[in-house]
Motif scaffolding. Structure first.
Motif, PDB file in Angstrom:
ATOM      1  N   VAL A 179       0.860  -1.186   0.000  1.00 38.11           N
ATOM      2  CA  VAL A 179       0.000   0.000   0.000  1.00 38.11           C
ATOM      3  C   VAL A 179       0.895   1.234   0.000  1.00 38.11           C
ATOM      4  O   VAL A 179       1.845   1.313   0.779  1.00 38.11           O
ATOM      5  N   TYR A 184       0.490   5.675  -0.217  1.00 40.74           N
ATOM      6  CA  TYR A 184      -0.467   6.761  -0.045  1.00 40.74           C
ATOM      7  C   TYR A 184      -0.239   7.833  -1.099  1.00 40.74           C
ATOM      8  O   TYR A 184       0.891   8.138  -1.461  1.00 40.74           O
ATOM      9  N   GLU A 228      -5.260   5.642   0.102  1.00 43.21           N
ATOM     10  CA  GLU A 228      -4.520   4.392  -0.070  1.00 43.21           C
ATOM     11  C   GLU A 228      -4.634   3.889  -1.502  1.00 43.21           C
ATOM     12  O   GLU A 228      -5.707   3.942  -2.098  1.00 43.21           O
ATOM     13  N   GLN A 274       2.968   2.607   3.263  1.00 42.20           N
ATOM     14  CA  GLN A 274       2.134   2.543   4.455  1.00 42.20           C
ATOM     15  C   GLN A 274       2.972   2.437   5.732  1.00 42.20           C
ATOM     16  O   GLN A 274       2.714   3.146   6.707  1.00 42.20           O
TER      17      GLN A 274
END
Length: 176
Positions: free
Chosen positions: A25, A27, A36, A141
């Motif tokens: 993930v 951002y 996300e 993440q």
């Protein structure tokens, strides 16, 4: 674990760090909101032979640049091997410091090394008169969650020169 201030000649130890990371993930920052994006952006180790952005040579050059600009480098050593490194530049603006570099070897993550380096770099910045510290963080993440847990908040007003260098990073700041 030994923690110590690193001199310019010690910065070559960055070659010992394994920065590999599985990233599922990332951002995207929109103002102060984070969105996300799932996927696979796995990060390999730094190239030991090249000179591009993701090479050992480029990392050492960046570290030397920060130290030459007044930055303070701290290292975490396990049995004499560098396993974590952080750099703070105390005066990127009046009363604003920059956490310019923070990496922990893949085998030593989630052991408190990053937290300890971050805390000590905060103290150095505070002692130098900074009331805020900024960081331009890799948008993974794990990285963003680390900084949020350290008291940073997403800012929609990053320093222009940091945004220009890393427009896809997540830009955060924290009161000291």
């Amino acid at each position: 674990m030994e923690y110590k201030r690193l001199e310019r000649e010690d910065l070559g130890g960055v070659a010992d760090l394994d920065r590999q990371e599985r990233i599922d993930v990332i951002y995207e920052q929109r103002g102060v909101d984070l969105h996300e994006r799932p996927g696979s952006w796995n990060s390999p180790g730094w190239d030991p032979h090249g000179t591009h952005d993701h090479s050992v040579a480029a990392q050492r050059q960046a570290l030397e640049h920060y130290v030459d600009a007044g930055g303070i480098a701290l290292g975490a050593l396990a049995d004499g091997r560098l396993v974590g490194i952080g750099v703070v530049v105390p005066h990127v603006r009046p009363e604003i410091a920059q956490l310019a570099f923070l990496h922990v070897d893949a085998a030593f993550r989630a052991t408190g090394i990053g937290r300890r380096l971050s805390d000590e770099l905060d103290c150095i910045a505070r002692d130098a008169g900074a009331t805020q510290i900024v960081v331009s963080a890799t948008p993974s993440q794990n990285t963003v969650r680390f900084y949020l847990a350290r008291g940073y908040v997403v800012t929609d007003r990053p320093l222009p020169e940091l945004y220009e260098l890393e427009p896809e990073d997540v830009h955060l700041r924290k009161a000291l």
